[in-house]
Design an enzyme around this catalytic site. Structure first.
Site, PDB file in Angstrom:
ATOM      1  N   GLU A   1      -5.557  -9.027   1.124  1.00 13.13           N
ATOM      2  CA  GLU A   1      -6.119  -8.701   2.449  1.00 13.13           C
ATOM      3  C   GLU A   1      -7.613  -8.469   2.301  1.00 13.13           C
ATOM      4  OE1 GLU A   1      -4.395  -5.399   4.658  1.00 13.13           O
ATOM      5  OE2 GLU A   1      -2.377  -5.992   4.039  1.00 13.13           O
TER       6      GLU A   1
ATOM      7  N   GLU B   1       0.803  -1.221   0.000  1.00  9.94           N
ATOM      8  CA  GLU B   1       0.000   0.000   0.000  1.00  9.94           C
ATOM      9  C   GLU B   1       0.839   1.275   0.000  1.00  9.94           C
ATOM     10  OE1 GLU B   1      -2.631  -0.457   3.325  1.00  9.94           O
ATOM     11  OE2 GLU B   1      -3.873  -1.910   2.294  1.00  9.94           O
TER      12      GLU B   1
HETATM   13  C1  FCB Z   1      -4.229  -2.471   5.686  1.00 11.09           C
HETATM   14  C2  FCB Z   1      -2.808  -2.807   6.127  1.00 11.09           C
HETATM   15  C3  FCB Z   1      -2.764  -3.869   7.210  1.00 11.09           C
HETATM   16  C4  FCB Z   1      -3.848  -3.650   8.225  1.00 11.09           C
HETATM   17  C5  FCB Z   1      -5.187  -3.519   7.558  1.00 11.09           C
HETATM   18  C6  FCB Z   1      -6.342  -3.378   8.515  1.00 11.09           C
HETATM   19  O1  FCB Z   1      -4.263  -1.217   5.096  1.00 11.09           O
HETATM   20  O2  FCB Z   1      -2.077  -3.267   5.036  1.00 11.09           O
HETATM   21  O3  FCB Z   1      -1.483  -3.882   7.782  1.00 11.09           O
HETATM   22  O4  FCB Z   1      -3.544  -2.542   8.992  1.00 11.09           O
HETATM   23  O5  FCB Z   1      -5.160  -2.400   6.713  1.00 11.09           O
END
Ligand code: FCB
Length: 477
Positions: A381, A168
Site C-alpha cells: 500500500e 496491519e
Molecule cells: C491502511 C489500511 C487501508 C487504508 C489505508 C489508508 O492502514 O490498511 O485499509 O485504510 O490505511
C-alpha cells in the site's frame, strides 16, 4: 522514462490494492453474516458522517467493471481481501457457496485479464459471531483463523500463490482493542496487548496451514512501517492524523522540555512499538526486549508460542504512507513518546494529515535490505488522500496525487538500483472507498467514485499510472 525501463524488472508487480469492507457492500446479501465492521457502522456515532459499508462502492455487483478498469490501467497485480463473514459466515465450519462463487469469478476474471491476484485473508473485518466470543483477545481465534486460512487456500490455491494473512496487526491491536476508535473499541490496553500476541500467533499458524497445502505458496504478514525520527522543535496541535495509530493527540502544554538525547531515545522506542514489535518476531522468535521491558501491559505468552511464531515469511508486505516524528515525553519519571504532526516544516500533507515524505520509503527499503537480507519486498500500500473534485468537463485533475506517486515510485527505482529485492508496488487505492471510521471524506483512489451514482471515473493519477506502467514494461529501449 528510459531510465525506469532499465530499473524495473519485467516481472515487477504493478498493482493497486483494496479491502473487502471498504469496497464490497452487499453487507447482508447471499448468505453473508454480520461482521464486526457492520456492527460498528450500524452503531450511531462510530463512523464519521454516519457512513457505512452497507453498499460501500458496490464492488460486489460491479466487480466486472472494476476488473475492466484495472485492465485499462494496465495493472498486472491486484491486492484485495476476502470478507471472512461472506465466505464462512459462522466463522467456523461450512463455507457459503455464494460467497465462494463471488471470489471464484473475481479470481478467474483477473487471471483472464493478465492480473495476478494477491489475496489478504483478514483486512480488519471478522465475523461478528467471533467478535462476540472476544475476537482477537480470545486465544482460540488463532486456531479459528488458521483453519479458515487453510480452507481458503484449498479453494483458490490452484490459481492464487501470493497470500497475505493479516493486514496491519498493529492497527487491530491498538485501534480495535486498546483504543476506542474501531470495533469493538474496548479501550483496554491489556486487551490490546493480548490481541497483539494472538495476531502474531494467528499469522504464524495460518502460514503453517497454508504451507501445508503446498510448497508453491508465498505467505506474508502485512505491516505498516512508519520510520521514526526525533523531533525537538515547536509543536502545533492542529491535526489528529495519527489518532488511529497511536491514540494520542498532541499537546505540548505542561510538559518538561526534553533534550535531543531524550528525543532520539524516544524515537527508538517508538520504532520498537510501531515497527520492530511486528517485524522481528518471525525472524528472531522473540519480541524486542527493550520494548517488553518498557511495556506496562504484557500479553500472556505460553511456552511454545514463540517457537511457532519464529517462522520466516516468504516476503515482506509493507504499507508505507509517511514518517512518524517523535517527541519525547516523561511520565512518572519514565521516558515515553508521542507522534506529532509538524506542519511548520513546509512539506505537504494529505487530507488525513499525513506528511508527504518519500525519503522515509527510501530509508525503510534500505533498512529492510540490511535487516532482512534477501527477503523479497512488496510495497502493498502507498497512496495519498485528498478531497478531489470532479471538474465540469468530468475530469479529476489530481496533480498532487500524481506528484506523490511519481516521487514514491522514483524511490522504488532508486532502491532497486541499490540492490533492494523489491518485487512490486501497489497503489492504495484502486478506487475511492470508505476510509474506516473517518468515513467518506478521504479519497485515496486513482479512480474517482461518485458516491451517489457509484459511477467510476479514472483520475489524472490513474492515467499517469497507466502510462508509467506502459513505459516501464515496454520492451523498447
Ligand atoms: C491502511 C489500511 C487501508 C487504508 C489505508 C489508508 O492502514 O490498511 O485499509 O485504510 O490505511
Amino acid at each position: 522514462m528510459k531510465e525506469k525501463k532499465k530499473v524495473f524488472p519485467a516481472d515487477f508487480a504493478w498493482g493497486a490494492a483494496t479491502s473487502a469492507y471498504q469496497i464490497e457492500g452487499a453487507w447482508n446479501e447471499d448468505g453473508k453474516s454480520e461482521s464486526n465492521w457492520d456492527r460498528w457502522a450500524h452503531t450511531p456515532g462510530k463512523i464519521k458522517g454516519g457512513g457505512t459499508g452497507d453498499v460501500a462502492v458496490d464492488h460486489y455487483h460491479r466487480w466486472k467493471e472494476d476488473v475492466g478498469l484495472m485492465k485499462q490501467l494496465q495493472i498486472n497485480a491486484y491486492r484485495f481481501s476476502i470478507a471472512w463473514s461472506r465466505i464462512q459466515p459462522a466463522g467456523r465450519g461450512s463455507l457459503n457457496p455464494k460467497g465462494v462463487s463471488f471470489y471464484d469469478k473475481l479470481i478467474d476474471s483477473l487471471l483472464e485479464s493478465g492480473i495476478e491476484p494477491f489475496v489478504t485473508l483478514c483486512h480488519y473485518d471478522i465475523p461478528q459471531i467471533l467478535e462476540d466470543r472476544g475476537g482477537w483477545v480470545n486465544r482460540e481465534m488463532t486456531d479459528w483463523f488458521s483453519e479458515y486460512a487453510g480452507k481458503i487456500v484449498h479453494l483458490f490455491g490452484s490459481r492464487v500463490t501470493k497470500w497475505m494473512t493479516i493486514n496491519e496487526p498493529i492497527c487491530i491491536a491498538k485501534g480495535h482493542y486498546a483504543a476506542t476508535v474501531e470495533p469493538p473499541g474496548l479501550g483496554d490496553p491489556q486487551a490490546g496487548a493480548d490481541a497483539a500476541h494472538h495476531l502474531m500467533l494467528a499469522h504464524a499458524k495460518a502460514q503453517r496451514a497454508i504451507r501445508a497445502c503446498g510448497q508453491k505458496y508465498q505467505v506474508a504478514l502485512v505491516n505498516c512501517i512508519f520510520p521514526s525520527e526525533p523531533y525537538t522543535g515547536p509543536v502545533k496541535s492542529d491535526s489528529d492524523g495519527f489518532a488511529r495509530m497511536s491514540g494520542d493527540i498532541n499537546s505540548a502544554e505542561g510538559e518538561e522540555p526534553v533534550t535531543p538525547e531524550d528525543a532520539a531515545a524516544a524515537a527508538y522506542l517508538q520504532d520498537g512499538y510501531t515497527n520492530r514489535w511486528w517485524m522481528e518476531p518471525p525472524f528472531t522468535g522473540r519480541y524486542p526486549q527493550d520494548i517488553w521491558a518498557h511495556m506496562e501491559h504484557h500479553p500472556d505468552v505460553i511456552e511454545g508460542d514463540m517457537d511457532i511464531i519464529k517462522a520466516k515469511p516468504d516476503f515482506l508486505a509493507i504499507n508505507y504512507y509517511t514518517r512518524y516524528l517523535v517527541r519525547a515525553v516523561r511520565s512518572k519519571g519514565k521516558l515515553s513518546w508521542k507522534g506529532i504532526p509538524v506542519k511548520e516544516r513546509g512539506n505537504s500533507y494529505s487530507s488525513m494529515g499525513w506528511e508527504v515524505y518519500p525519503e522515509g520509503l527510501y530509508n525503510t527499503l534500505l533498512r529492510l535490505k540490511k535487516e532482512y537480507a534477501g527477503t523479497p519486498v512488496y510495497i502493498t500500500e502507498n497512496g495519498f488522500a485528498f478531497e478531489d473534485k470532479i471538474s465540469d468537463n468530468g475530469t479529476i485533475e489530481d496533480d498532487y496525487r500524481v506528484d506523490y506517486l511519481r516521487r514514491h515510485i522514483d524511490i522504488c527505482g532508486k532502491a532497486l538500483a541499490e540492490g533492494v529485492n523489491l518485487k512490486g508496488y501497489f497503489v492504495w487505492s484502486l478506487l475511492d472507498n470508505l476510509e474506516w471510521e473517518t468515513g467518506w471524506g478521504q479519497r485515496f483512489g486513482i479512480i474517482y467514485t461518485d458516491y451517489k451514482t457509484l459511477n467510476r471515473t479514472v483520475k489524472k493519477s490513474g492515467l499517469w499510472y497507466r502510462d508509467f506502467i506502459a513505459s516501464a514494461t515496454s520492451k523498447k529501449t
